[in-house]
Write a protein that holds these residues in place. Structure first.
Motif, PDB file in Angstrom:
ATOM      1  N   VAL A 104       0.827  -0.975  -0.008  1.00 28.03           N
ATOM      2  CA  VAL A 104       0.048  -0.036   0.093  1.00 28.03           C
ATOM      3  C   VAL A 104       0.913   1.048   0.149  1.00 28.03           C
ATOM      4  CG1 VAL A 104      -1.784   1.225   1.357  1.00 28.03           C
ATOM      5  CG2 VAL A 104      -1.734  -1.125   1.309  1.00 28.03           C
ATOM      6  N   VAL A 105       0.548   2.252  -0.804  1.00 32.24           N
ATOM      7  CA  VAL A 105       1.312   3.426  -0.809  1.00 32.24           C
ATOM      8  C   VAL A 105       0.143   4.537  -0.465  1.00 32.24           C
ATOM      9  CG1 VAL A 105       2.529   5.293  -2.143  1.00 32.24           C
ATOM     10  CG2 VAL A 105       2.939   2.882  -2.542  1.00 32.24           C
ATOM     11  N   GLY A 119      -0.521   3.788  16.950  1.00 31.80           N
ATOM     12  CA  GLY A 119      -2.038   3.410  17.283  1.00 31.80           C
ATOM     13  C   GLY A 119      -2.408   2.491  16.325  1.00 31.80           C
ATOM     14  N   PRO A 120      -3.527   2.189  16.523  1.00 32.87           N
ATOM     15  CA  PRO A 120      -4.386   1.564  15.276  1.00 32.87           C
ATOM     16  C   PRO A 120      -4.407   2.432  14.117  1.00 32.87           C
ATOM     17  CG  PRO A 120      -5.627   1.436  17.249  1.00 32.87           C
ATOM     18  CD  PRO A 120      -4.501   2.359  17.623  1.00 32.87           C
ATOM     19  N   VAL A 121      -4.229   1.696  13.003  1.00 27.62           N
ATOM     20  CA  VAL A 121      -4.508   2.224  11.329  1.00 27.62           C
ATOM     21  C   VAL A 121      -5.661   1.524  10.652  1.00 27.62           C
ATOM     22  CG1 VAL A 121      -3.276   2.547   9.245  1.00 27.62           C
ATOM     23  CG2 VAL A 121      -2.246   2.574  11.346  1.00 27.62           C
ATOM     24  N   ARG A 122      -6.533   2.487  10.468  1.00 22.23           N
ATOM     25  CA  ARG A 122      -7.619   1.779   9.570  1.00 22.23           C
ATOM     26  C   ARG A 122      -7.416   2.476   8.019  1.00 22.23           C
ATOM     27  NH1 ARG A 122     -12.181  -0.490  10.708  1.00 22.23           N
ATOM     28  NH2 ARG A 122     -12.025  -0.038  12.783  1.00 22.23           N
ATOM     29  N   ILE A 123      -7.660   1.362   7.066  1.00 16.33           N
ATOM     30  CA  ILE A 123      -7.601   1.625   5.646  1.00 16.33           C
ATOM     31  C   ILE A 123      -8.884   1.178   5.261  1.00 16.33           C
ATOM     32  CG2 ILE A 123      -6.584   1.409   3.552  1.00 16.33           C
ATOM     33  CD1 ILE A 123      -3.730   1.065   5.038  1.00 16.33           C
ATOM     34  N   GLY A 124      -9.751   2.072   4.579  1.00 19.08           N
ATOM     35  CA  GLY A 124     -10.977   1.534   4.318  1.00 19.08           C
ATOM     36  C   GLY A 124     -11.856   1.005   5.665  1.00 19.08           C
ATOM     37  N   ASP A 125     -12.278  -0.407   5.506  1.00 16.85           N
ATOM     38  CA  ASP A 125     -12.949  -1.182   6.550  1.00 16.85           C
ATOM     39  C   ASP A 125     -11.804  -2.044   7.293  1.00 16.85           C
ATOM     40  OD1 ASP A 125     -15.338   0.123   5.773  1.00 16.85           O
ATOM     41  OD2 ASP A 125     -15.726  -1.576   4.660  1.00 16.85           O
ATOM     42  N   LEU A 172       2.320  -3.386   8.825  1.00 21.28           N
ATOM     43  CA  LEU A 172       0.788  -3.214   9.366  1.00 21.28           C
ATOM     44  C   LEU A 172       0.380  -4.883   9.483  1.00 21.28           C
ATOM     45  CD1 LEU A 172      -0.825  -0.477   7.795  1.00 21.28           C
ATOM     46  CD2 LEU A 172       0.527  -0.295   9.738  1.00 21.28           C
ATOM     47  N   LEU A 173      -0.116  -5.186  10.762  1.00 17.43           N
ATOM     48  CA  LEU A 173      -0.902  -6.541  10.718  1.00 17.43           C
ATOM     49  C   LEU A 173      -2.221  -6.446  10.840  1.00 17.43           C
ATOM     50  CD1 LEU A 173       0.215  -9.340  10.997  1.00 17.43           C
ATOM     51  CD2 LEU A 173       0.149  -9.341  13.305  1.00 17.43           C
ATOM     52  N   PRO A 174      -2.931  -6.980  10.154  1.00 15.41           N
ATOM     53  CA  PRO A 174      -4.544  -7.054  10.197  1.00 15.41           C
ATOM     54  C   PRO A 174      -4.851  -7.401  11.612  1.00 15.41           C
ATOM     55  CG  PRO A 174      -4.052  -7.994   8.235  1.00 15.41           C
ATOM     56  CD  PRO A 174      -2.610  -7.920   8.866  1.00 15.41           C
ATOM     57  N   VAL A 175      -5.907  -6.688  12.228  1.00 14.63           N
ATOM     58  CA  VAL A 175      -6.408  -7.047  13.683  1.00 14.63           C
ATOM     59  C   VAL A 175      -7.372  -8.054  13.730  1.00 14.63           C
ATOM     60  CG1 VAL A 175      -7.355  -6.155  15.568  1.00 14.63           C
ATOM     61  CG2 VAL A 175      -5.724  -4.719  14.494  1.00 14.63           C
ATOM     62  N   SER A 176      -8.284  -8.001  12.883  1.00 15.39           N
ATOM     63  CA  SER A 176      -9.463  -9.049  12.859  1.00 15.39           C
ATOM     64  C   SER A 176      -9.691  -9.875  11.594  1.00 15.39           C
ATOM     65  CB  SER A 176     -11.057  -8.300  13.299  1.00 15.39           C
ATOM     66  OG  SER A 176     -10.828  -7.281  12.235  1.00 15.39           O
ATOM     67  N   ARG A 182      -9.297  -0.938  -0.852  1.00 13.62           N
ATOM     68  CA  ARG A 182      -9.140  -0.360  -2.363  1.00 13.62           C
ATOM     69  C   ARG A 182      -8.640   0.852  -2.793  1.00 13.62           C
ATOM     70  NH1 ARG A 182     -13.737  -2.692  -0.522  1.00 13.62           N
ATOM     71  NH2 ARG A 182     -14.952  -4.353  -1.754  1.00 13.62           N
ATOM     72  N   VAL A 183      -8.124   1.120  -3.817  1.00  9.18           N
ATOM     73  CA  VAL A 183      -7.572   2.531  -4.248  1.00  9.18           C
ATOM     74  C   VAL A 183      -8.571   3.428  -3.883  1.00  9.18           C
ATOM     75  CG1 VAL A 183      -6.962   3.778  -6.139  1.00  9.18           C
ATOM     76  CG2 VAL A 183      -6.102   1.416  -6.070  1.00  9.18           C
TER      77      VAL A 183
END
Length: 190
Positions: A104-105, A119-125, A172-176, A182-183
């Motif tokens: 991801v860029v 802290g937590p990072v949210r990309i989209g959902d 980053l590691l997905p949490v759930s 998406r772009v």
């Protein structure tokens, strides 16, 4: 390097010389890893393998499931476009995002800001937990179009930008369990 998905075999060659060809079963994996490790340890870049976290080399993936990372835990690599642009401005050769092979860029953030995420990072959902910064390797010196080493990325990061280790980007590691990004998705850092 080539992979035959029908036969589930990996072939590593240097020019016309085949260094190793083996299946991706456990004995084949050991043969591939041992051969590549011995080759690199006999090269001028051998000293770089002795840094923490570089050995032992591992062949990641089962050859069937799509993967877009090079670590077994499924990290997603990310950097800001602005970090790559800051590095590009400091070098005589053109440097673009492809050199860093990030999943991801992100555009529109301050250069190097990804290195400070805690802290937590949210990309989209999708929610991610920041892991560590990405310490870069000599592969970033290679022009993605020609394969020629034309940019001293590592020394520029340490000398020009004062980094202890040549770092660009964050894991980053997905949490759930992950999800789709998406772009154009919004990025939020808490």
């Amino acid at each position: 390097m080539a992979y035959d998905d029908a036969e589930r075999r990996v072939r590593v060659a240097l020019g016309s010389e085949v260094l190793v060809e083996a299946g991706i079963d456990e004995p084949g994996r050991r043969l591939v890893v041992d051969t590549v490790t011995q080759y690199v340890l006999s090269s001028p870049d051998a000293a770089r393998l002795h840094a923490p976290g570089r050995l032992p080399l591992v062949l990641v993936g089962d050859g069937v499931t799509s993967r877009f990372q090079d670590r077994a835990r499924g990290f997603v690599s990310v950097h800001t476009r602005e970090s790559a642009e800051a590095l590009d401005a400091a070098l005589p050769a053109s440097v673009d995002d492809r050199r860093f092979r990030s999943n991801v860029v992100i555009a529109g953030a301050a250069a190097w800001s990804e290195l400070d995420w805690s802290g937590p990072v949210r990309i989209g959902d999708v929610l991610f937990a920041p892991q560590g910064p990405i310490v870069r390797c000599l592969a970033t010196h290679a022009n993605p179009d020609t394969g020629e080493r034309d940019a001293p990325i590592l020394t520029t990061l340490t000398r020009r930008f004062g980094q202890q280790q040549p770092t660009l980007g964050r894991l980053l590691l997905p949490v759930s369990g992950g999800g789709r990004i998406r772009v154009g998705d919004d990025v939020r850092v808490d």
